[in-house]
Scaffold this motif. Sequence first.
Motif, PDB file in Angstrom:
ATOM      1  N   PRO A 149       0.822  -1.221   0.000  1.00 14.84           N
ATOM      2  CA  PRO A 149       0.000   0.000   0.000  1.00 14.84           C
ATOM      3  C   PRO A 149       0.852   1.265   0.000  1.00 14.84           C
ATOM      4  CG  PRO A 149       0.044  -0.968   2.197  1.00 14.84           C
ATOM      5  CD  PRO A 149       0.756  -1.934   1.291  1.00 14.84           C
ATOM      6  N   ASP A 150       0.314   2.319  -0.612  1.00 13.16           N
ATOM      7  CA  ASP A 150       0.970   3.627  -0.567  1.00 13.16           C
ATOM      8  C   ASP A 150       0.727   4.297   0.774  1.00 13.16           C
ATOM      9  OD1 ASP A 150       1.842   3.861  -3.433  1.00 13.16           O
ATOM     10  OD2 ASP A 150      -0.312   3.547  -3.725  1.00 13.16           O
ATOM     11  N   LEU A 151      -0.390   3.936   1.389  1.00 13.84           N
ATOM     12  CA  LEU A 151      -0.817   4.611   2.621  1.00 13.84           C
ATOM     13  C   LEU A 151      -1.585   3.595   3.473  1.00 13.84           C
ATOM     14  CD1 LEU A 151      -2.473   8.110   2.437  1.00 13.84           C
ATOM     15  CD2 LEU A 151      -3.492   6.395   3.899  1.00 13.84           C
ATOM     16  N   ILE A 152      -1.418   3.673   4.773  1.00 12.44           N
ATOM     17  CA  ILE A 152      -2.159   2.769   5.665  1.00 12.44           C
ATOM     18  C   ILE A 152      -3.037   3.597   6.593  1.00 12.44           C
ATOM     19  CG2 ILE A 152      -1.949   1.023   7.492  1.00 12.44           C
ATOM     20  CD1 ILE A 152       0.638   0.086   6.132  1.00 12.44           C
TER      21      ILE A 152
ATOM     22  N   SER B   5       5.336  -2.120  12.972  1.00  7.58           N
ATOM     23  CA  SER B   5       6.015  -2.696  11.797  1.00  7.58           C
ATOM     24  C   SER B   5       5.338  -2.294  10.491  1.00  7.58           C
ATOM     25  CB  SER B   5       6.043  -4.229  11.912  1.00  7.58           C
ATOM     26  OG  SER B   5       4.751  -4.750  11.686  1.00  7.58           O
ATOM     27  N   LEU B   6       4.216  -1.603  10.576  1.00  2.74           N
ATOM     28  CA  LEU B   6       3.519  -1.180   9.356  1.00  2.74           C
ATOM     29  C   LEU B   6       4.317  -0.087   8.655  1.00  2.74           C
ATOM     30  CD1 LEU B   6      -0.127  -0.993  10.755  1.00  2.74           C
ATOM     31  CD2 LEU B   6       0.691  -2.620   9.024  1.00  2.74           C
ATOM     32  N   ARG B   7       4.452  -0.227   7.362  1.00  5.08           N
ATOM     33  CA  ARG B   7       5.192   0.764   6.575  1.00  5.08           C
ATOM     34  C   ARG B   7       4.433   1.094   5.302  1.00  5.08           C
ATOM     35  NH1 ARG B   7       7.481   0.746  10.576  1.00  5.08           N
ATOM     36  NH2 ARG B   7       9.657   0.409  11.135  1.00  5.08           N
ATOM     37  N   ALA B   8       4.425   2.382   4.947  1.00  3.98           N
ATOM     38  CA  ALA B   8       3.836   2.803   3.674  1.00  3.98           C
ATOM     39  C   ALA B   8       4.490   4.120   3.287  1.00  3.98           C
ATOM     40  CB  ALA B   8       2.326   2.969   3.816  1.00  3.98           C
ATOM     41  N   PRO B   9       4.814   4.293   1.996  1.00  2.19           N
ATOM     42  CA  PRO B   9       5.561   5.493   1.582  1.00  2.19           C
ATOM     43  C   PRO B   9       4.873   6.814   1.911  1.00  2.19           C
ATOM     44  CG  PRO B   9       5.146   4.016  -0.302  1.00  2.19           C
ATOM     45  CD  PRO B   9       4.619   3.335   0.899  1.00  2.19           C
ATOM     46  N   LEU B  10       3.536   6.852   1.858  1.00  3.02           N
ATOM     47  CA  LEU B  10       2.839   8.114   2.154  1.00  3.02           C
ATOM     48  C   LEU B  10       2.501   8.260   3.634  1.00  3.02           C
ATOM     49  CD1 LEU B  10       0.402   8.384  -0.926  1.00  3.02           C
ATOM     50  CD2 LEU B  10       2.567   9.591  -0.568  1.00  3.02           C
ATOM     51  N   GLY B  11       2.705   7.198   4.397  1.00  2.00           N
ATOM     52  CA  GLY B  11       2.499   7.309   5.837  1.00  2.00           C
ATOM     53  C   GLY B  11       1.480   6.328   6.393  1.00  2.00           C
ATOM     54  N   VAL B  12       1.542   6.189   7.712  1.00  3.14           N
ATOM     55  CA  VAL B  12       0.581   5.360   8.451  1.00  3.14           C
ATOM     56  C   VAL B  12      -0.195   6.302   9.360  1.00  3.14           C
ATOM     57  CG1 VAL B  12       0.286   3.394  10.010  1.00  3.14           C
ATOM     58  CG2 VAL B  12       2.224   3.426   8.405  1.00  3.14           C
ATOM     59  N   PHE B  13      -1.500   6.409   9.128  1.00  2.68           N
ATOM     60  CA  PHE B  13      -2.339   7.370   9.842  1.00  2.68           C
ATOM     61  C   PHE B  13      -3.435   6.641  10.610  1.00  2.68           C
ATOM     62  CE2 PHE B  13      -0.665   9.531   6.078  1.00  2.68           C
ATOM     63  CZ  PHE B  13      -0.002  10.595   6.684  1.00  2.68           C
TER      64      PHE B  13
ATOM     65  N   THR C  82      -1.607   9.863  14.606  1.00  2.00           N
ATOM     66  CA  THR C  82      -3.049   9.931  14.857  1.00  2.00           C
ATOM     67  C   THR C  82      -3.550  11.322  14.496  1.00  2.00           C
ATOM     68  OG1 THR C  82      -2.753   8.375  16.679  1.00  2.00           O
ATOM     69  CG2 THR C  82      -4.864   9.528  16.568  1.00  2.00           C
ATOM     70  N   LEU C  83      -4.582  11.365  13.687  1.00  2.00           N
ATOM     71  CA  LEU C  83      -5.144  12.635  13.240  1.00  2.00           C
ATOM     72  C   LEU C  83      -6.331  12.982  14.140  1.00  2.00           C
ATOM     73  CD1 LEU C  83      -4.971  11.954   9.393  1.00  2.00           C
ATOM     74  CD2 LEU C  83      -3.353  13.263  10.804  1.00  2.00           C
ATOM     75  N   ARG C  84      -6.122  13.986  14.979  1.00  2.00           N
ATOM     76  CA  ARG C  84      -7.160  14.392  15.938  1.00  2.00           C
ATOM     77  C   ARG C  84      -7.731  15.725  15.498  1.00  2.00           C
ATOM     78  NH1 ARG C  84      -5.716  12.849  21.987  1.00  2.00           N
ATOM     79  NH2 ARG C  84      -7.918  12.315  21.825  1.00  2.00           N
ATOM     80  N   ASN C  85      -8.759  15.656  14.694  1.00  2.00           N
ATOM     81  CA  ASN C  85      -9.328  16.859  14.075  1.00  2.00           C
ATOM     82  C   ASN C  85      -8.257  17.612  13.299  1.00  2.00           C
ATOM     83  OD1 ASN C  85     -11.835  16.371  15.291  1.00  2.00           O
ATOM     84  ND2 ASN C  85     -11.236  17.504  17.131  1.00  2.00           N
ATOM     85  N   GLU C  86      -7.507  16.861  12.519  1.00  2.00           N
ATOM     86  CA  GLU C  86      -6.465  17.489  11.702  1.00  2.00           C
ATOM     87  C   GLU C  86      -6.273  16.702  10.412  1.00  2.00           C
ATOM     88  OE1 GLU C  86      -2.509  17.382  13.358  1.00  2.00           O
ATOM     89  OE2 GLU C  86      -3.011  15.624  14.535  1.00  2.00           O
ATOM     90  N   GLY C  87      -5.610  17.360   9.478  1.00  2.00           N
ATOM     91  CA  GLY C  87      -5.374  16.709   8.197  1.00  2.00           C
ATOM     92  C   GLY C  87      -3.928  16.840   7.775  1.00  2.00           C
ATOM     93  N   VAL C  88      -3.552  15.991   6.833  1.00  2.00           N
ATOM     94  CA  VAL C  88      -2.200  16.019   6.280  1.00  2.00           C
ATOM     95  C   VAL C  88      -2.335  16.132   4.767  1.00  2.00           C
ATOM     96  CG1 VAL C  88      -0.103  14.673   5.915  1.00  2.00           C
ATOM     97  CG2 VAL C  88      -1.240  14.617   8.134  1.00  2.00           C
ATOM     98  N   ARG C  89      -1.624  17.076   4.206  1.00  2.00           N
ATOM     99  CA  ARG C  89      -1.704  17.297   2.762  1.00  2.00           C
ATOM    100  C   ARG C  89      -0.532  16.589   2.091  1.00  2.00           C
ATOM    101  NH1 ARG C  89      -0.447  21.120  -1.201  1.00  2.00           N
ATOM    102  NH2 ARG C  89      -2.190  21.548  -2.622  1.00  2.00           N
ATOM    103  N   LEU C  90      -0.852  15.651   1.195  1.00  2.00           N
ATOM    104  CA  LEU C  90       0.175  14.863   0.520  1.00  2.00           C
ATOM    105  C   LEU C  90       0.228  15.255  -0.950  1.00  2.00           C
ATOM    106  CD1 LEU C  90      -0.940  11.416   2.015  1.00  2.00           C
ATOM    107  CD2 LEU C  90       0.968  12.830   2.827  1.00  2.00           C
ATOM    108  N   GLU C  91       1.391  15.683  -1.384  1.00  2.00           N
ATOM    109  CA  GLU C  91       1.560  16.054  -2.792  1.00  2.00           C
ATOM    110  C   GLU C  91       1.658  14.784  -3.625  1.00  2.00           C
ATOM    111  OE1 GLU C  91       1.557  19.018  -4.084  1.00  2.00           O
ATOM    112  OE2 GLU C  91       1.922  20.388  -2.388  1.00  2.00           O
ATOM    113  N   LEU C  92       0.871  14.744  -4.705  1.00  2.00           N
ATOM    114  CA  LEU C  92       0.899  13.569  -5.579  1.00  2.00           C
ATOM    115  C   LEU C  92       1.238  13.988  -7.010  1.00  2.00           C
ATOM    116  CD1 LEU C  92      -2.318  11.653  -4.430  1.00  2.00           C
ATOM    117  CD2 LEU C  92       0.029  11.241  -3.695  1.00  2.00           C
ATOM    118  N   GLY C  93       2.223  14.807  -7.170  1.00  2.00           N
ATOM    119  CA  GLY C  93       2.584  15.277  -8.503  1.00  2.00           C
ATOM    120  C   GLY C  93       1.659  16.384  -8.964  1.00  2.00           C
TER     121      GLY C  93
END
Length: 280
Positions: free
Chosen positions: A91-94, A117-125, A152-163
């Motif tokens: 996965p790209d993201l978990i 041990s979970l890994r994903a290039p865009l992150g584990v949220f 952990t996203l607690r009423n927050e977001g993360v912006r991921l650039e995808l090209g």
Amino acid sequence: MDIRQKPRRHSLARRTLVRSIELACSALGGRAFYRSRFLGPGRLVERCETLRVAGFPRAVRVAQLSDLHAGSFLGPGDLRHVLERVAAHAPDLIALTGDFITHDPKELERVLDELGSLRAPLGVFAVLGNHDYRGRRDAWIVEQLASRGVRTLRNEGVRLELGAGALCVVGVEDLEESKSLDFAAARACVRAGDFELVLSHHPALARHAARERCIAVLSGHTHGTQLDLPFLRRAGPAHPGLRVEFGPTTLIVSRGLGAIGVPLRFGAPAEVVIVNVEPD
Ligand SMILES: [Fe+2]
Ligand SMILES: [Fe+2]
């Protein structure tokens, strides 16, 4: 509009009965039974969902794990096959959509190494589920997850650039048990033209996300009814379906991995959900 949901509260008698059944099942080997019957090879369900989104910059694969309910029926080593299958999908993201524990925050320690041990290039949220507020030690749970690379996203977001565009992963606190719930604050990172993927333990957020034209909401909480029998359906949270379209928004509800009450599932297998978001 009020987003919060009324918490379900059970009587002391019912809670005592359920806990007694749980302890008895545990003493009779419930955990080993649950692992082999629901989490092992040939038993675990890998549900694949595809979302085609107009203008989406590039294909993104999300692995969703939900409702682990570490405790009497899930402990160290029990997620081994689950993690192998997640890794196999690359996965790209978990996304971890809450209810890590069952009764006590310390139960988290039973699965922390495996989560780490979970890994994903865009992150584990992650987002928290209603059980994760037990004893109001949710901050400790978030800290432990962070120490293992899970944000952990607690009423927050993360912006991921995808090209050629961006995906905002937006996470909200639980609709029933959190002290503060703020969907607008969670979406503060979103810029015009961004795509939004919302993580909400409680599926009732989907109608609100649809108003904001989010592409999808990933939820858990219902366990797919866990014991999907007509006379038991009202015992658990309302089950909205595994995939429901709310206008521009697709709600995907995971049946989860763990169990509460009894180490059993009927008509609702434990599952990992793989969500493939693809340009249309
Ligand atoms: Fe749950
Ligand atoms: Fe829940």
